[in-house]
Every structure is written in structure tokens, then in C-alpha cells.
Design a protein around this motif. Structure first.
Motif, mmCIF file in Angstrom:
data_model
loop_
_atom_site.group_PDB
_atom_site.id
_atom_site.type_symbol
_atom_site.label_atom_id
_atom_site.label_comp_id
_atom_site.label_asym_id
_atom_site.label_seq_id
_atom_site.Cartn_x
_atom_site.Cartn_y
_atom_site.Cartn_z
ATOM 1 N N UNK A 68 -58.057 47.364 62.045
ATOM 2 C CA UNK A 68 -58.690 48.735 62.335
ATOM 3 C C UNK A 68 -60.180 48.804 61.809
ATOM 4 N N UNK A 71 -62.393 46.444 63.632
ATOM 5 C CA UNK A 71 -62.724 47.055 64.956
ATOM 6 C C UNK A 71 -63.678 48.455 64.670
ATOM 7 N N UNK D 57 -56.352 50.963 68.945
ATOM 8 C CA UNK D 57 -55.707 51.514 67.634
ATOM 9 C C UNK D 57 -54.206 51.669 67.914
ATOM 10 N N UNK D 58 -54.043 52.692 69.060
ATOM 11 C CA UNK D 58 -52.891 53.200 69.163
ATOM 12 C C UNK D 58 -51.920 52.107 69.670
ATOM 13 N N UNK D 61 -50.809 49.946 66.080
ATOM 14 C CA UNK D 61 -50.126 51.044 65.146
ATOM 15 C C UNK D 61 -48.603 51.075 65.761
ATOM 16 N N UNK D 78 -43.837 55.278 56.391
ATOM 17 C CA UNK D 78 -45.273 55.074 56.194
ATOM 18 C C UNK D 78 -45.917 54.793 57.617
ATOM 19 N N UNK D 79 -45.427 53.757 58.232
ATOM 20 C CA UNK D 79 -46.321 53.476 59.463
ATOM 21 C C UNK D 79 -45.880 54.528 60.634
ATOM 22 N N UNK D 82 -48.555 57.104 60.079
ATOM 23 C CA UNK D 82 -49.937 56.684 60.394
ATOM 24 C C UNK D 82 -49.873 56.781 62.092
ATOM 25 N N UNK D 85 -50.365 60.244 63.783
ATOM 26 C CA UNK D 85 -51.643 60.824 63.779
ATOM 27 C C UNK D 85 -52.641 59.778 64.885
ATOM 28 N N UNK D 86 -52.261 58.564 64.788
ATOM 29 C CA UNK D 86 -53.277 57.792 65.726
ATOM 30 C C UNK D 86 -52.846 58.239 67.292
ATOM 31 N N UNK D 89 -54.567 61.435 68.316
ATOM 32 C CA UNK D 89 -55.912 61.206 68.744
ATOM 33 C C UNK D 89 -56.309 60.329 69.963
#
Lengths: 150, 150, 150, 150
Positions: A68, A71, D57-58, D61, D78-79, D82, D85-86, D89
Motif C-alpha cells: 500500500x 503504491x 488496494x481493494x 486487502x 483486524x484485516x 481495514x 474501509x478500503x 472507498x
């Protein structure tokens, strides 16, 4: 050079912190996979599922988090936040294998493959892995809390 | 120390070669993602789909190949073979952007972020990426051809 | 619609083969990680390092290979070639755990989590994983041998 | 069968939710890479760096988050956090390309490759991607908030 002439946004300090965080994630990823390989080879209590799983978890989220940042993603704070938690958990687990838990021990200044096998040396590998994880956690935590630099 | 006391199989020479190949793959992965970010930011002919795709391809197979070696997998020769081909393709593509193709240029001894933006500097980034890819390809090719060390 | 109006190059047959290969890689990745988790939980001979390592290797190269195809990379043949070899190795290893090696057994038409635990069911999971790996290997091998469609 | 006889901890409901979340992450990963490929091919405003970066990104993750769950990691929350949120977005960004933003449109019940190219169809691909991302975000958010099942 004007800031706008570079794809890396933010102040010089922010850039240095990110560069350092990328390096910490990259090293942590490498050391966790080396420790995974070593633990699997040692067997016994070193190949407990909790230990092996945490090492793989930590290696993978470190890789993702570094990617991340490499990038230039604005969302690196989300992966850094997750990474910090996973690294701390992995460190805590590795510390279980050392005599004193968080013991000091001789610093392994330059890591060049797993140490020779002896009770003490096995502890050194786990201690080294724990140290690298703690350092990465600290650095990821700082990135996660930092406001986005435009 | 007896060879059998370590999870890393093979002779010392083989171990050194593998360690070097892991480092080459890791550096190539990093530089390709940096170059991806940089190319996307530059736009124009730098963000052609072929170029961007090769940089992502190269970053990903380098990562996978390094992970196979870090896990001590006997099958790392398969991923190294694929990695060598992808790295060579990526290098060739990056060389398209440099003046002379494979030009010499001042060596970028220590890479610290993309260079300042100018025609010459953009070429430097592409040239640097090409060099790192070529080095990785060479090292992966050697690993792919080497007999398994038991 | 003309072929040139789509980012996916090649004839309809080629596209279908690639789509199928992506799905095979994706399923194989999933089943290998499920089997990894299951084997680690079973322990004993199921958590031998060779077995665990092959399952991780197979999961990772399947993921990489699928990603190359999804990104429309011309170099997917390189990753498919490596993937085919790794899948075949993983299948062979899983077959070691089944009674007859390549035994027939009731097909697990729809996989919904690891089966209940019994000697027979454990074999079913390993057999299922082997079958999925073989199917993926076959499909990746075909993609690797196919000429590029422009 | 007692719950303790399975590597998958937790109640039946929890297991179903996790299975569904794994599938959502896996589909979202696939659709984001397809949309990346498609956007790169379309060019123009579709290949803006923000858009391309969010899709990568999406995809990444989602892959990492699915892998944590498939390995049975306690740290999947935790993952998943994250990832939620990704995904949100990425969905928001894809919605920029559709006429009405969050528009309804005909549901693309079964995705089989990018739609034919026309202004309307391009919107369909972006809309479809946004929908898949929203669904994944919802499911990851639920997993992130759920207490660990032992």
C-alpha cells in the motif's frame, strides 16, 4: 525541488517515516517467513498451530502494508493499523519461547540466516523475530496515527 | 556445524546464491512498485497499459518467488523460472523509455525514492528499474537451473 | 461486438478456457488454505513440514496465477506453467494420506467446510484437495501450452 | 459432532457469516482486478491514478482478509476492519463513474466478463464493481465487530 514535482506527497519528515516503515514491514515479512521455516523444522512446541499461524499472518499483513505504501495509497493508514496489531501479537507469541520473555540478550546486529541450533540459539531466533515485529509495530502505529499529507 | 542442523539445505555456495536471489527478488519487487507509482504519476506514455501491467506482474512474481525461497520450498525453481522470464520482459519494456535502450548512465548506487523530475531523471528511474530487473532475472535463472541440494 | 472492443483478447474458446482456469486457480487456492488449516488442527503426520509447505506453495502460486490472468497479462503462461507443476506436486502429496492413493471415493460435489472428523472423513478432505489440485494443474497446463491470442 | 471437533471455531451462525465473508472478499478481489483491467483498457478518465490505485488496494486487502479467515486466524477482525474501509472507498470512487452515483440499474445477476462497450455498459461495470465492494464492506464490517468465538 517543489513538493508537487514528486509522486510522494508530504513533508520530508513524513516521507522519511514512510520509507522507514516500508523497510520495517519488508524486514518483518522476511524474518517471519524465515522463523516460520525454522519453527517448522524444529518441530515440537515450535510447530504449534498458534505460533505458525501468527508468523504467516504477520508476514502477509506486512507485505500488504508495504505494498500500500509503495503504491502511494492514501489508505495505507488502514493497513498500517491492522499491521501494528498483528505484529504486536506475533512478537508476544515469539517472546513466549525466550527465557525471560522480553529478555535483552546480545543484539543480532546483522541477521544472516537462522542461528546454529542450541537451546540458546533457538531462543535467539525467536527473540530476534520478536524484536523485529515490535519495531515494525511501532513504526506502523506511528503511520496509522499520522494525518494524511497532501 | 553440520549441514543437517539447519533448515536451509544445500552447500554454503548454494545457500549464498539463494540468499542473494531472495534479496534480488525483494529489491525488484520494491523498485517495480515504486516505478509503477512514479509512472502513474507521470502519465502520458508512461501510463500505457503494457508498461503498468508489466510492472505489477514483475512485482507480484518477485514476491511469490521470494516467499517460496523463504519458506524453504523445493519448488522454488518453478517460481524462479517464471520470475526470470517476467523480469526480463519488464526490463526490456523499461529500456524502451531510456534514450539508448540499454544505456550505461551514472549508476544509482543507493536508491532513495524516485529522482527529481526531468527528462533525464525520468530516464534514470526507468533505467534503474531495468537494471534491477535484469539482475533479478539473472539470479532467478541461475536458481532455476541449479539441481536441488538435499 | 467485435473482438477488438473488449480488453480480453482472443477467441471465444480461449476466453472460456481462461475464465475456467481463473476459477480453478481460485478454488484451488481456497481449498489448499482450508486443508492447511485442517491439517494443522489435526496435527501428527498431517502437520509434517512437507505437507504444510506444499499447501502454502500451491495456495500462493494459484493466487498469483489467477491474478496474472485477471490483469490480462500476456505472461500468464509463465505463471500457469509453474502453477501446474506445483499443483501436481501438492496433489501427489495429499494422495499419500488417502487409502488407495488416487482412490475414487464419493465425490464431494459441494464443498462446505472441512468434513466431520473420522479416519474416513480426514481422507475425504485430503482426497478432495488432491482432486481440486489435479483439475487446476490440468487447466493451467493447457493455458501454458496455448499460443497467445492477439 | 461437538464444536470442538472442528478447526472452525464458533457457533453455526458465526461460521456461516465467516464463510459468506470469505466468499464476498474473494468475489470483490476478482471483480476489482477485472475492473482494473477494463479501466486500463478504456483509458481516459477511467485510468486516473486514484481509480486504478483504489482498485488495486481493494483487490489486495480483500485477498489478505480472505486468507486470514481461511487460515482460521483470530486476528481476522483486524484485516476485516481495514478491508471494510478500503471497500467503501473503492465503491465510492466507482460510483463517480455512474450516472446517478448510487443508481439502481438492472442487477448483473451473474457476472461473466466485462459488458460490451458503450457509455451505458461502462457504467454498468463500474456500478457492478461498486455494488460488490459495498456488499463486501458490509460483511467485513460485521466480522470486525463480532466478538471472537472460542
Amino acid at each position: 525541488m517543489m513538493e508537487t514535482q514528486s509522486p510522494n506527497k508530504g513533508t520530508l519528515n513524513h516521507k522519511n517515516m514512510m520509507q522507514e516503515c516500508i523497510e520495517n514491514c519488508s524486514r518483518c515479512h522476511t524474518v517471519c517467513l524465515e522463523t516460520y521455516n525454522y519453527s517448522l523444522w524444529l518441530g515440537g512446541r515450535y510447530s504449534e498451530s498458534v505460533h505458525l499461524r501468527l508468523l504467516l499472518d504477520c508476514a502477509e499483513i506486512c507485505q500488504t502494508s508495504a505494498n500500500f505504501m509503495l503504491r502511494g495509497s492514501d489508505l495505507h493508514r488502514e493497513t498500517c493499523r491492522a499491521c501494528a496489531v498483528v505484529c504486536d501479537n506475533c512478537a508476544e507469541d515469539c517472546e513466549r519461547y525466550t527465557v525471560s520473555g522480553t529478555g535483552e540478550g546480545a543484539p543480532m546486529s546483522k541477521h544472516s540466516g537462522p542461528p546454529q541450533v542450541s537451546k540458546e540459539n533457538v531462543d535467539d531466533q525467536m527473540k530476534y523475530c520478536a524484536e523485529v515485529c515490535r519495531e515494525c509495530a511501532k513504526s506502523c502505529h506511528a503511520m496509522a496515527e499520522m494525518p494524511l499529507q497532501m
